[in-house]
Design a protein around this motif. Sequence first.
Motif, mmCIF file in Angstrom:
data_model
loop_
_atom_site.group_PDB
_atom_site.id
_atom_site.type_symbol
_atom_site.label_atom_id
_atom_site.label_comp_id
_atom_site.label_asym_id
_atom_site.label_seq_id
_atom_site.Cartn_x
_atom_site.Cartn_y
_atom_site.Cartn_z
ATOM 1 N N ALA A 152 0.830 -1.206 0.000
ATOM 2 C CA ALA A 152 0.000 0.000 0.000
ATOM 3 C C ALA A 152 0.868 1.262 0.000
ATOM 4 O O ALA A 152 0.593 2.226 -0.729
ATOM 5 N N LEU A 153 1.922 1.267 0.796
ATOM 6 C CA LEU A 153 2.818 2.427 0.833
ATOM 7 C C LEU A 153 3.585 2.577 -0.478
ATOM 8 O O LEU A 153 3.789 3.694 -0.958
ATOM 9 N N SER A 154 3.999 1.452 -1.059
ATOM 10 C CA SER A 154 4.709 1.510 -2.346
ATOM 11 C C SER A 154 3.804 2.085 -3.433
ATOM 12 O O SER A 154 4.251 2.882 -4.269
ATOM 13 N N GLY A 224 7.600 13.154 3.100
ATOM 14 C CA GLY A 224 7.793 13.130 4.544
ATOM 15 C C GLY A 224 6.714 12.323 5.246
ATOM 16 O O GLY A 224 6.998 11.537 6.164
ATOM 17 N N ARG A 225 5.452 12.487 4.817
ATOM 18 C CA ARG A 225 4.361 11.721 5.428
ATOM 19 C C ARG A 225 4.519 10.221 5.159
ATOM 20 O O ARG A 225 4.282 9.383 6.049
ATOM 21 N N LEU A 226 4.921 9.877 3.939
ATOM 22 C CA LEU A 226 5.139 8.466 3.625
ATOM 23 C C LEU A 226 6.263 7.877 4.473
ATOM 24 O O LEU A 226 6.175 6.743 4.947
ATOM 25 N N LEU A 227 7.326 8.651 4.650
ATOM 26 C CA LEU A 227 8.453 8.153 5.442
ATOM 27 C C LEU A 227 8.042 7.946 6.897
ATOM 28 O O LEU A 227 8.441 6.961 7.528
ATOM 29 N N GLU A 228 7.245 8.857 7.434
ATOM 30 C CA GLU A 228 6.746 8.678 8.799
ATOM 31 C C GLU A 228 5.970 7.363 8.929
ATOM 32 O O GLU A 228 6.169 6.601 9.883
ATOM 33 N N GLU A 229 5.090 7.102 7.979
ATOM 34 C CA GLU A 229 4.282 5.884 8.031
ATOM 35 C C GLU A 229 5.146 4.637 7.842
ATOM 36 O O GLU A 229 4.916 3.601 8.468
ATOM 37 N N ALA A 230 6.153 4.736 6.954
ATOM 38 C CA ALA A 230 7.051 3.592 6.747
ATOM 39 C C ALA A 230 7.858 3.311 8.012
ATOM 40 O O ALA A 230 8.051 2.143 8.392
#
Length: 294
Positions: A152-154, A224-230
């Motif tokens: 999902a993140l990818s 930045g938001r994606l990195l936080e979630e990852a």
Amino acid sequence: MGAARHVACYQRWIAGQEAGLGELEASSANAAAGRATDGELRAVVERCMRGYAEYVSTRRALAREDGAALFAPPWCTSFENSVLWIGGCRPSLTIRLLYSLSGEGLEEHIEEFISGRGALGAARGMGLLGITARQLELVNDLHRRTLRDEDALSDRLATLQEDVADRPLLPIVRERATAAAAALGAGASCDGLATRTRLVVATPEGAVDHEVDAAIGRYKAGLGRLLEEADELRMSTAQTLVTEILTPRQAVETLVAAKQLHLKVRSWSRRGEAAVTQPARSPVTLPPAPSSNP
């Protein structure tokens, strides 16, 4: 200043990895010799995870300043960057590492335990870490959930990358190109010269106008938001595995292997890149030939 904070965060993390590895290896040796209780091993694991949580918290603040800097950080080697997934390792790598550590003893029984066949009791351990049937079931469920969340993140990262080029930037580029072509098509007229001059003044070489700057800013914020979630997924996967599924001794052995792998890859890749970039050895200088002049 921002780059310095990023580097300092990474350096503290590496120092913590090295110190944590030493403590974990000592605990592993004590456990093997029967000199460590489960409570002592659990305390070491909890300290390790607290250090990880502090690192994630610091990265969260840095990601909100400039998320793009953490996707291919210049303080890592090119090899380290090549294996990153959204600024770090894949969360599922920790689970695959556990499978690898368990060795052939687990592989011999994995199909029968997953399918519910076999006469071995749920309490009987398999492989080098002594994974039980119930633990294997929990690890398998965690693995499936983690892979689903990774995908999902990818997908969101791919959409973000496509959107920034397709919607904000491409229309701006085409608009500028059309305006420039129109100005050039006006020939040598005074009006054409004035229009072309305004374009040059408005967007000088190397400048980024407000519209482009805003589009890039939105893209960086999305990264930045994606990195936080990852990072949260990496943290939660490791936390669930070592504190909820594995025994304290199994958790110690898994964390030892994870830190060893990280630090060795870092060391090997740095040595390899240093060898490539090292200046070639100077050739042997021969004495000048004697002059034929008197």
